[in-house]
Design a protein around this motif. Structure first.
Motif, PDB file in Angstrom:
ATOM      1  N   GLU A   1       3.584  -4.041 -12.754  1.00 44.17           N
ATOM      2  CA  GLU A   1       5.014  -3.970 -13.021  1.00 44.17           C
ATOM      3  C   GLU A   1       5.802  -3.961 -11.715  1.00 44.17           C
ATOM      4  OE1 GLU A   1       6.539  -4.415 -15.622  1.00 44.17           O
ATOM      5  OE2 GLU A   1       8.550  -3.604 -15.355  1.00 44.17           O
ATOM      6  N   ARG A   2       5.300  -3.220 -10.726  1.00 42.87           N
ATOM      7  CA  ARG A   2       5.971  -3.222  -9.428  1.00 42.87           C
ATOM      8  C   ARG A   2       5.985  -4.620  -8.835  1.00 42.87           C
ATOM      9  NH1 ARG A   2       3.255   1.643  -8.640  1.00 42.87           N
ATOM     10  NH2 ARG A   2       1.602   0.631  -7.462  1.00 42.87           N
ATOM     11  N   ALA A   3       4.847  -5.292  -8.933  1.00 43.47           N
ATOM     12  CA  ALA A   3       4.770  -6.657  -8.390  1.00 43.47           C
ATOM     13  C   ALA A   3       5.743  -7.572  -9.136  1.00 43.47           C
ATOM     14  CB  ALA A   3       3.344  -7.175  -8.513  1.00 43.47           C
ATOM     15  N   ARG A   4       5.792  -7.402 -10.425  1.00 48.12           N
ATOM     16  CA  ARG A   4       6.701  -8.237 -11.223  1.00 48.12           C
ATOM     17  C   ARG A   4       8.152  -8.008 -10.823  1.00 48.12           C
ATOM     18  NH1 ARG A   4       9.406  -8.738 -16.023  1.00 48.12           N
ATOM     19  NH2 ARG A   4       9.577  -6.505 -16.253  1.00 48.12           N
ATOM     20  N   MET A   5       8.496  -6.755 -10.635  1.00 40.49           N
ATOM     21  CA  MET A   5       9.869  -6.442 -10.269  1.00 40.49           C
ATOM     22  C   MET A   5      10.191  -6.912  -8.851  1.00 40.49           C
ATOM     23  SD  MET A   5      10.974  -5.368 -13.001  1.00 40.49           S
ATOM     24  CE  MET A   5      12.632  -4.945 -12.558  1.00 40.49           C
ATOM     25  N   ARG A   6       9.170  -6.900  -7.997  1.00 43.36           N
ATOM     26  CA  ARG A   6       9.375  -7.426  -6.642  1.00 43.36           C
ATOM     27  C   ARG A   6       9.696  -8.912  -6.697  1.00 43.36           C
ATOM     28  NH1 ARG A   6       5.669  -3.945  -4.532  1.00 43.36           N
ATOM     29  NH2 ARG A   6       3.928  -5.320  -5.028  1.00 43.36           N
ATOM     30  N   VAL A   7       8.956  -9.631  -7.540  1.00 38.45           N
ATOM     31  CA  VAL A   7       9.217 -11.066  -7.707  1.00 38.45           C
ATOM     32  C   VAL A   7      10.649 -11.274  -8.194  1.00 38.45           C
ATOM     33  CG1 VAL A   7       8.627 -13.086  -9.080  1.00 38.45           C
ATOM     34  CG2 VAL A   7       6.822 -11.691  -8.096  1.00 38.45           C
ATOM     35  N   LEU A   8      11.032 -10.425  -9.138  1.00 38.75           N
ATOM     36  CA  LEU A   8      12.383 -10.527  -9.663  1.00 38.75           C
ATOM     37  C   LEU A   8      13.424 -10.271  -8.571  1.00 38.75           C
ATOM     38  CD1 LEU A   8      13.856 -10.972 -12.388  1.00 38.75           C
ATOM     39  CD2 LEU A   8      13.905  -8.492 -12.645  1.00 38.75           C
TER      40      LEU A   8
ATOM     41  N   ALA B   1      -2.922   0.494 -12.983  1.00 42.24           N
ATOM     42  CA  ALA B   1      -2.965  -0.955 -12.799  1.00 42.24           C
ATOM     43  C   ALA B   1      -1.726  -1.599 -13.394  1.00 42.24           C
ATOM     44  CB  ALA B   1      -4.231  -1.520 -13.434  1.00 42.24           C
ATOM     45  N   ALA B   2      -1.332  -1.110 -14.564  1.00 43.52           N
ATOM     46  CA  ALA B   2      -0.136  -1.658 -15.201  1.00 43.52           C
ATOM     47  C   ALA B   2       1.098  -1.370 -14.356  1.00 43.52           C
ATOM     48  CB  ALA B   2       0.031  -1.068 -16.604  1.00 43.52           C
ATOM     49  N   ASN B   3       1.140  -0.177 -13.781  1.00 41.39           N
ATOM     50  CA  ASN B   3       2.273   0.161 -12.908  1.00 41.39           C
ATOM     51  C   ASN B   3       2.326  -0.767 -11.709  1.00 41.39           C
ATOM     52  OD1 ASN B   3       2.918   2.227 -14.605  1.00 41.39           O
ATOM     53  ND2 ASN B   3       2.072   3.835 -13.316  1.00 41.39           N
ATOM     54  N   ALA B   4       1.169  -1.028 -11.128  1.00 41.15           N
ATOM     55  CA  ALA B   4       1.120  -1.920  -9.963  1.00 41.15           C
ATOM     56  C   ALA B   4       1.584  -3.316 -10.352  1.00 41.15           C
ATOM     57  CB  ALA B   4      -0.299  -1.964  -9.408  1.00 41.15           C
TER      58      ALA B   4
ATOM     59  N   ALA C   1       0.835  -1.198   0.000  1.00 43.85           N
ATOM     60  CA  ALA C   1       0.000   0.000   0.000  1.00 43.85           C
ATOM     61  C   ALA C   1       0.869   1.246   0.000  1.00 43.85           C
ATOM     62  CB  ALA C   1      -0.915  -0.012   1.214  1.00 43.85           C
ATOM     63  N   GLU C   2       1.896   1.211   0.810  1.00 44.75           N
ATOM     64  CA  GLU C   2       2.775   2.373   0.890  1.00 44.75           C
ATOM     65  C   GLU C   2       3.471   2.593  -0.444  1.00 44.75           C
ATOM     66  OE1 GLU C   2       4.071   2.249   5.567  1.00 44.75           O
ATOM     67  OE2 GLU C   2       5.154   1.154   4.035  1.00 44.75           O
ATOM     68  N   GLU C   3       3.946   1.506  -1.012  1.00 42.71           N
ATOM     69  CA  GLU C   3       4.633   1.626  -2.292  1.00 42.71           C
ATOM     70  C   GLU C   3       3.694   2.206  -3.328  1.00 42.71           C
ATOM     71  OE1 GLU C   3       7.828  -1.972  -2.119  1.00 42.71           O
ATOM     72  OE2 GLU C   3       6.032  -2.141  -3.301  1.00 42.71           O
ATOM     73  N   TYR C   4       2.502   1.662  -3.305  1.00 43.35           N
ATOM     74  CA  TYR C   4       1.542   2.112  -4.297  1.00 43.35           C
ATOM     75  C   TYR C   4       1.283   3.598  -4.143  1.00 43.35           C
ATOM     76  CZ  TYR C   4      -2.384   1.726  -7.464  1.00 43.35           C
ATOM     77  OH  TYR C   4      -3.210   1.857  -8.525  1.00 43.35           O
ATOM     78  N   GLU C   5       1.145   4.014  -2.888  1.00 44.29           N
ATOM     79  CA  GLU C   5       0.828   5.416  -2.664  1.00 44.29           C
ATOM     80  C   GLU C   5       1.993   6.303  -3.088  1.00 44.29           C
ATOM     81  OE1 GLU C   5      -0.880   7.971   1.021  1.00 44.29           O
ATOM     82  OE2 GLU C   5      -1.044   5.819   1.002  1.00 44.29           O
ATOM     83  N   THR C   6       3.185   5.955  -2.649  1.00 45.25           N
ATOM     84  CA  THR C   6       4.319   6.809  -2.987  1.00 45.25           C
ATOM     85  C   THR C   6       4.587   6.788  -4.475  1.00 45.25           C
ATOM     86  OG1 THR C   6       5.772   4.966  -2.529  1.00 45.25           O
ATOM     87  CG2 THR C   6       5.486   6.603  -0.794  1.00 45.25           C
ATOM     88  N   GLY C   7       4.306   5.672  -5.086  1.00 44.53           N
ATOM     89  CA  GLY C   7       4.578   5.561  -6.512  1.00 44.53           C
ATOM     90  C   GLY C   7       3.576   6.317  -7.367  1.00 44.53           C
ATOM     91  N   HIS C   8       2.566   6.809  -6.749  1.00 46.94           N
ATOM     92  CA  HIS C   8       1.538   7.457  -7.550  1.00 46.94           C
ATOM     93  C   HIS C   8       1.478   8.947  -7.313  1.00 46.94           C
ATOM     94  CE1 HIS C   8       0.259   3.499  -8.529  1.00 46.94           C
ATOM     95  NE2 HIS C   8      -0.625   3.982  -9.356  1.00 46.94           N
TER      96      HIS C   8
END
Length: 167
Positions: free
Chosen positions: A80-87, A75-78, A10-17
């Motif tokens: 992408e963030r999730a994908r990069m977290r997995v990476l 949504a795409a950004n979220a 949630a924090e990431e999402y908020e700061t990222g937006h």
DNA sequence: TAGGCCATCTGGTCCT
DNA sequence: AGGACCAGATGGCCTA
């Protein structure tokens, strides 16, 4: 690890937006500032009114389109963030699977890849040399901080920086 | 302060 | 159409 890797989603999402929020507010401002009843019918002919209504609809639908695009982007950004977290987690796991790397060692992703590659080469060499009985012994040619011997020129040049520099 | 590294955003491309 | 993947851009943090 500087900005969001330890924060909650949630924090990431908020700061990222931050930027996105500004954009949305801008579009909202356009919509709210627009007043369809601004001009009276008496001052304008019917054609003009029709034209204005069409323009209004166009503006509103454009705003909606923009909003829809923006939410799709978010949504795409979220994702992408999730994908990069997995990476990043995969890199962390790979790092922990590397022997003789202290757990608290700071290793860049590139370093992790290079060391993993080196380790695989090392294991392959062990297999080729048929030295299974020694596999539990600490290999003398792979020690922290990774002074490795018997390697190709490319390997040496690519990991030369690691010899004592990254720790 | 420069350079390295990282997370994030973004637009493009490919795939289902 | 929507999602996954990718690469470039950007800005922040850290270290020598």
């Amino acid at each position: 690890m500087s900005t969001g890797s330890t924060a909650s989603d949630a924090e990431e999402y908020e700061t990222g937006h931050r930027r996105t929020t500004i954009h949305l507010k801008n579009s909202e401002r356009k919509i709210t500032h627009y007043n369809p009843n601004q001009d009276s019918d008496e001052e304008l002919g019917n054609d003009s009114v029709d034209r204005m209504i069409k323009q209004d609809r166009g503006r509103i639908s454009k705003a909606h389109q923009k909003e829809a695009r923006q939410s799709q982007r978010n949504a795409a950004n979220a994702r992408e963030r999730a994908r990069m977290r997995v990476l990043s987690k995969a890199f962390s796991r790979l790092k922990t699977s590397l022997p003789w790397v202290p757990a608290d060692t700071k290793l860049s992703k590139l370093d992790t890849l290079r060391l993993a590659s080196s380790y695989i080469s090392h294991l392959r060499q062990l297999l080729q040399d048929d030295r299974f009985e020694d596999s539990f012994a600490h290999p003398v040619n792979l020690t922290w901080p990774f002074m490795m011997t018997g390697r190709s020129e490319e390997d040496i040049s690519s990991t030369g920086r690691l010899c004592g520099a990254t720790a």
